[in-house]
Design an enzyme around this catalytic site. Structure first.
Site, PDB file in Angstrom:
ATOM      1  N   GLU A 198      -8.158  66.641  25.365  1.00 63.50           N
ATOM      2  CA  GLU A 198      -7.199  66.997  26.410  1.00 63.50           C
ATOM      3  C   GLU A 198      -5.961  66.106  26.345  1.00 63.50           C
ATOM      4  O   GLU A 198      -5.565  65.479  27.343  1.00 63.50           O
ATOM      5  CB  GLU A 198      -7.859  66.953  27.795  1.00 63.50           C
TER       6      GLU A 198
ATOM      7  N   GLU B 233     -15.153  73.023  25.999  1.00 61.95           N
ATOM      8  CA  GLU B 233     -15.442  72.800  27.416  1.00 61.95           C
ATOM      9  C   GLU B 233     -15.274  74.123  28.137  1.00 61.95           C
ATOM     10  O   GLU B 233     -14.173  74.675  28.188  1.00 61.95           O
ATOM     11  CB  GLU B 233     -14.537  71.722  28.033  1.00 61.95           C
TER      12      GLU B 233
END
Length: 518
Positions: free
Chosen positions: A196, A320
């Site tokens: 991320e 995810e």
């Protein structure tokens, strides 16, 4: 009256009653014209240093009265082996970009402590580190997927970690691994280059990250028997510009995959996500609308990737995904503990169907997360353990791992709430190396059973059997007191009608069928 009666019946009886009252119908066609394999790595898992995912989940107190190897909890291991998890992603997540691997090697008593600033401000004692993680993966018989620290780490730090794990030389760092008890190289091949990076991994622009990725990747070396698969930190949900920049600026062959993160938020509001166990039909419907957005995301990101990589060499890695609700009440909301209902099972089945149907590009994924965190497969409380409805979906769907993808076409009724509509049924299909065809179907309609008539092109089959997961209420859960309220049951509402398959799906159910070849 009918709903009160259903609440007192078992799953098998529920299926029969639902089937007897159906009024909805649809059709499904399945073709064998495919050269695509559904990678087993789509069924991967994610274990972050977060809440009780590692500590209290996999890695428990040495005095806990459960069967262990070292401090690894073996009933959890055996449950995960049963569903054949193919990979396990670690140490994060956001935690990965504040994790320094040297803190987690060597004598446990000498390992430094740190504060986990991302998740609850708890103290991390580093007793579960690199060697413990790889011992866990060995017990699970799965591949380790290591997320490297790009946000607060250095190129040298990640490069040395790879050398520590994979080199068979006599360098100083390799001698350190030998001293720590593992003479042979681990040969860890799957590496995430940051996590991320658009957010908790550094708040970078895609242009900055792609330059950084190339630098890190250049020093992430291959060693004998360990050719690396380097996964770039990809977009957040519908950030299509991030994908465009990564695919344009990172040279072909430098990355094996581009990650995508997307969570199903029931309310669509990150500030108040909604309860895991108390929700209305309207909120359930909205949750499924948000879940089905994965189809749009995968399609659009894949289209961008196709522009730069028509040969589909770079995988879309959805490492995810899952439903994220408000945590259960407790002193520390940062542990992200939530319950797991039938709604979660429908989300899991629907999402895995989407991945299966895009398996030409989606070749790896990871549910967030494995134990005690978010949409977990397993919940533990001291010596107690319970399997969630989501676990049972992964158990049903394991038949698709490394099987031949079979293209499908669906024509099904809509499920409507407050004037809004979604398709009531989604599905995917595969054929294993013995010729058996497996079909997984999810009926999202809370009220109506739906009968699907299936045409199977070029498939010769003799008999059908199946499993079903459903329950009286969409909010039903498994608890430590009642651990088997939701469980897999034999499914009998499928039959051969000439060359066609006719199946009646109970309301709010997941069904997987197996067709025996002639």
């Amino acid at each position: 009256m009918k709903r009160n009666l259903l609440s007192s019946l078992g799953v098998a009886a529920l299926c029969l009653i639902s089937a007897s009252g159906y009024s909805q119908t649809g059709t499904l066609s399945i073709s064998t014209d495919s050269k695509t394999t559904i990678s087993k790595h789509i069924y991967g898992q994610f274990a972050e240093h977060l809440g009780r995912g590692i500590y209290g989940g996999f890695w428990v107190d040495k005095n806990l009265p459960v069967k262990k190897q070292d401090r690894i909890r073996l009933d959890v291991v055996e449950a995960l082996k049963k569903i054949k998890i193919p990979n396990l992603r670690w140490p994060g997540g956001c935690f990965a970009d504040e994790y320094h691997w040297r803190d987690g090697i060597g004598p446990t008593a000498l390992r430094p402590r740190m504060v986990n600033t991302n998740w609850g401000g708890v103290t991390e004692d580093n007793s579960f580190g690199t060697h413990e993680f790889l011992e866990l993966c060995e017990l699970l018989k799965c591949e380790p997927y290591v997320a490297g620290n790009v946000g607060s780490g250095t190129v040298e730090e990640m490069s040395k970690w790879i050398e520590y794990l994979n080199s068979n030389s006599t360098s100083t760092v390799v001698k350190e691994r030998v001293k720590n008890g593992h003479p042979a190289p681990y040969k860890v091949t799957i590496w995430g280059v940051g996590n991320e990076s658009w957010g908790c991994g550094g708040n970078m622009t895609p242009e900055y990250y792609t330059d950084l990725f190339k630098r890190y990747a250049s020093f992430a070396k291959d060693y004998p028997g360990a050719q690396l698969q380097k996964i770039a930190s990809g977009p957040n949900a519908d950030d299509y510009n991030w994908t465009e920049v990564c695919m344009k600026k990172i040279p072909s062959g430098m990355m094996s995959g581009l990650s995508l993160h997307y969570y199903t938020i029931p309310t669509g509001n990150w500030g108040k996500k909604g309860s895991a166990t108390a929700f209305s039909e309207k909120e359930y419907f909205n949750t499924m609308v948000n879940c089905l957005k994965m189809e749009e995301l995968v399609t659009k990101h894949s289209a961008i990737m196709d522009k730069y990589d028509p040969g589909k060499k770079v995988a879309l890695v959805v490492d995810e995904w899952g439903v994220w609700t408000d945590p259960e009440p407790g002193p520390n909301a940062g542990v992200l503990f939530q319950q797991n209902s039938l709604r979660d099972a429908l989300i899991a089945g629907t999402t895995l169907n989407i991945f299966n149907n895009h398996s030409d590009r989606v070749r790896m994924a990871a549910l967030a997360q494995t134990v005690n965190v978010l949409q977990a497969l397993i919940l533990t409380d001291k010596e107690k353990m319970v399997l969630t409805p989501t676990y049972h979906v992964f158990d049903m769907y394991k038949v698709h791992q490394d099987a031949k993808y079979l293209p499908i076409k669906l024509d099904v009724p809509n499920y409507e709430v407050d004037g809004k509509k979604i398709e009531a049924v989604n599905a995917s299909a595969s054929q294993d190396n013995t010729g058996k065809v497996h079909i997984s179907l999810v009926n999202l309609d809370m009220h109506n059973a739906i009968t699907i008539t299936t045409e199977l092109k070029d498939v010769k089959w003799s008999a059908v059997k199946g499993q079903v997961l459903t329950s009286a209420n969409i909010t039903d859960i498994n608890t430590f007191a009642v651990p088997n309220k939701l469980h897999l049951a034999t499914f009998t509402n499928a039959k051969k009608d000439g060359d066609k398959l006719v199946v009646t799906l109970p309301a709010k159910s997941v069904v997987t069928l197996e067709l025996q070849p002639l």
